[in-house]
Scaffold this active site. Structure first.
Site, PDB file in Angstrom:
ATOM      1  N   LYS A 176      40.823  46.748  38.260  1.00 45.27           N
ATOM      2  CA  LYS A 176      40.529  45.711  37.264  1.00 45.27           C
ATOM      3  C   LYS A 176      39.140  45.177  37.612  1.00 45.27           C
ATOM      4  O   LYS A 176      38.961  44.495  38.630  1.00 45.27           O
ATOM      5  CB  LYS A 176      41.558  44.578  37.305  1.00 45.27           C
ATOM      6  CG  LYS A 176      41.177  43.420  36.380  1.00 45.27           C
ATOM      7  CD  LYS A 176      42.174  42.289  36.390  1.00 45.27           C
ATOM      8  CE  LYS A 176      41.534  41.044  35.803  1.00 45.27           C
ATOM      9  NZ  LYS A 176      42.443  39.894  35.720  1.00 45.27           N
ATOM     10  N   THR A 190      48.434  32.560  35.770  1.00 48.23           N
ATOM     11  CA  THR A 190      48.640  31.126  35.953  1.00 48.23           C
ATOM     12  C   THR A 190      49.772  30.581  35.094  1.00 48.23           C
ATOM     13  O   THR A 190      50.502  29.679  35.530  1.00 48.23           O
ATOM     14  CB  THR A 190      47.329  30.373  35.637  1.00 48.23           C
ATOM     15  OG1 THR A 190      46.258  31.014  36.325  1.00 48.23           O
ATOM     16  CG2 THR A 190      47.404  28.922  36.071  1.00 48.23           C
TER      17      THR A 190
END
EC number: 2.8.1.10
Lengths: 257, 65
Positions: free
Chosen positions: A96, A207
């Site tokens: 990533k 998150t």
């Protein structure tokens, strides 16, 4: 099934591993979400590497694929070296790729991102670029070797949800055959459903689950929301209209007066 | 030998990267190492000679998003 660089993936939720209250909660969230891919990072450690070792063992025990990131990198050489070090540790060509361009928004430096992609793709990496929803940047990333695109829908950690649905729609329309994963900015399951209803292939979030009151339950809620959005897109949704249409048939209605 | 290890200056008696890792009590298959901005593969650490003022990065897996 979703094809990511030749790997068939069942779950359309990719889950980050940071900011959970404890490793046990992280492990439970991964299990409840049924995710098949988790993101991880590499960091300096002075304690002989034992903390990293414990985390490494825990992740391997979860039996999921690992997508290492280059989070926090601010330039091409730093991102490329971090990617190479990640491949050494995690034994995967997946990366990533994050190259941060602004401290306040954490938005990608798309110029460095394209350059780093070119270098890494030529070195055998399979790049998952954290990018914006800009079509021209997306084109450049594909030219540089990406076979997946990961646009943000809002800045990392904001939980703001999709700020530019029009741009995401355009992206889906322009790249019908490229796996598109919304990465960053998701806050609620409904946000994830919304982007999946646009025809996106998957959602990467962290998150929104890790910071929830009950992360494991929230992980499961996101899995359901993502699957619902995906099913709905495939099933063909109605377009909104202005005037009412009766849902109950009018034919055969009794006339009492 | 004077070295910069993960950004911190240190003086350590080690001539190879493997010796340095041992001196700092690093062990495990999950370590990644770089010297002066270049990856040093696990299998090359025994032969990688260190020089004064080399910048060494030792990274381990960590939580990430």
């Amino acid at each position: 099934m979703l094809d990511l660089y030749g790997t068939q993936i069942g779950s359309r939720l990719l889950l980050g591993t940071a900011r959970y209250p404890s490793p046990a909660v992280l492990a439970e969230a991964v299990r409840r979400s049924r995710t098949e891919i988790v993101t991880v990072s590499l960091r300096r450690e002075m304690a002989g590497g034992r903390n990293g070792g414990a985390f490494f063992d825990m992740i391997r025990a979860l039996g999921v694929s690992v997508l290492p990131n280059t989070a926090g990198c601010h330039g091409v050489s730093e991102a490329v070296l971090t990617a190479k070090m990640a491949r050494e540790v995690f034994q995967t060509n997946w990366i990533k790729l994050e190259v941060i361009g602004n401290h306040d928004t954490l938005q990608p430096d798309v110029f460095a991102l394209v350059e780093a992609t070119r270098i890494l793709a030529s070195d055998g990496f399979e790049v998952f670029p954290y990018t914006t929803d800009d079509l021209v940047v997306a084109e450049r990333l594909l030219e540089a070797g990406c076979k997946v695109l990961m646009p943000w829908c809002a800045p990392i950690g904001t939980a703001a949800g999709p700020l530019n649905l029009s741009a995401l729609r355009s992206m889906r329309a322009h790249f019908p055959d490229v796996p598109l994963i919304v990465d960053a900015g998701i806050g609620r399951p409904s946000h994830a459903t919304t982007v999946m209803e646009l025809g996106f292939d998957a959602v990467l979030l962290n998150t929104a689950v890790a910071g929830a009151g009950d992360p494991a339950t929230m992980a499961e809620a996101f899995a359901k929301a993502i699957e619902a959005g995906h099913q709905a897109f495939g099933a063909g949704m109605l377009e909104p209209r202005d005037m009412a249409v009766p849902s109950t048939p009018v034919i055969g209605k009794a006339v009492f007066a | 030998m004077r070295l910069i290890i993960n950004g911190e200056p240190e003086t350590i008696a080690a001539t190879t990267l493997s010796q340095l890792l041992a001196a700092l009590a690093y062990e495990g298959e999950w370590l990644a190492t770089a010297v002066n901005g270049e990856l040093v593969h696990r299998e090359d650490r025994d032969d990688h000679l260190l020089n004064d003022n080399d910048r060494i990065e030792i990274l381990t897996p960590m939580q990430g998003g």
